[in-house]
Enzyme design. Structure first.
Site, short mmCIF file in Angstrom:
data_model
loop_
_atom_site.label_atom_id
_atom_site.label_comp_id
_atom_site.label_asym_id
_atom_site.label_seq_id
_atom_site.Cartn_x
_atom_site.Cartn_y
_atom_site.Cartn_z
N GLU A 75 -1.87 -5.36 -3.59
CA GLU A 75 -0.94 -4.61 -2.76
C GLU A 75 0.13 -5.52 -2.18
O GLU A 75 1.31 -5.14 -2.11
CB GLU A 75 -1.71 -3.90 -1.64
CG GLU A 75 -2.60 -2.78 -2.14
CD GLU A 75 -3.39 -2.11 -1.04
OE1 GLU A 75 -3.71 -0.92 -1.19
OE2 GLU A 75 -3.70 -2.77 -0.03
N ASP A 132 0.84 -1.20 0.00
CA ASP A 132 0.00 0.00 0.00
C ASP A 132 0.88 1.25 0.00
O ASP A 132 0.66 2.19 -0.77
CB ASP A 132 -0.92 -0.02 1.22
CG ASP A 132 -1.72 1.26 1.36
OD1 ASP A 132 -2.45 1.62 0.41
OD2 ASP A 132 -1.62 1.92 2.41
#
Length: 236
Positions: A124, A52
């Site tokens: 992610e 992320d």
């Protein structure tokens, strides 16, 4: 198990993981580990956390360099559209990551393999694994091929609610009357129709849009109006 995925990544994106355990970790759900006590690996959540941050930073750097004349507001607007997690699910499917996730039996039966929320996390985690295995330069090269190139294709527009954004912008100083008026419906090949719509505020036309449905035409009109107003606002 990940041999075919490795081959696909190598042939399509020139990526080959040195540490296959990182790739496995990025694709392993906690429920799988719970059901396989002898499994020695970890689930994807720590890599998701890292990925992320890498996605946010990489996208910000790319946009900063690509659009030297844009201000902070314009850069933020596009970055938000690009790193919306809904786009990550689409990218996971494009890489066929969904086919290789290690799932618990219950999750498999419930259809988790095609659940957007899981595929967003897996994307992610994959980026986090790639960063640890190959470094930032490889991540940027990869993202330019699969993600940043989609800017010019209008890929990220599907994840933006331009009608809501336009409404918020227009109502910053108080209530206004916003209308979408269908102007035309034209026949196309294969029995399709092209709809033309204009968006108005307090009886003033802001923009026109077209699409194969009224909803698509309204979104296109809202997008044009919103981007025009944003540009004017930044110029002032």
């Amino acid at each position: 198990m990940f041999t075919e995925l490795q081959k696909s990544l190598a042939s399509r994106y020139q990526i080959h993981f040195n540490d296959v355990e990182l790739l496995a970790e990025a694709l392993t759900q906690a429920n799988y580990i719970n059901e396989h006590p002898d499994y020695q690996g970890h689930d994807y959540q720590r890599l998701e956390f890292l990925g992320d941050a890498v996605m946010q930073q990489s996208t910000a750097v790319y946009l900063f360099k690509r659009y030297p004349d844009w201000d902070e507001g314009q850069l933020t607007e596009l970055r938000i559209a690009m790193v919306q997690t809904r786009s990550f699910a689409a990218l996971s499917r494009e890489l066929h990551l969904d086919q290789y996730i290690l799932l618990g039996r219950g999750e498999e039966l419930s259809g988790a393999r095609q659940r957007d929320s899981l595929l967003e996390d897996i994307w992610e985690a994959f980026i986090g694994a790639l960063y640890l295995d190959q470094g930032q330069t490889v991540v940027m090269d990869f993202l330019e091929k699969i993600m940043f190139a989609k800017i010019d294709e209008g890929f990220y527009d599907q994840f933006v609610d331009y009608k809501s954004k336009l409404q918020e912008w227009l109502q910053k100083s108080g209530a206004v009357t916003i209308q979408y008026v269908r102007l035309a419906e034209e026949p196309l090949a294969n029995n399709d129709q092209l709809f033309v719509v204009e968006v108005m505020v307090n009886d003033q036309v802001l923009a026109k849009g077209s699409g194969k449905s009224t909803k698509a035409a309204e979104k296109e009109a809202a997008k044009k109006a919103y981007q025009h107003l944003m540009a004017k606002g930044h110029d002032n």
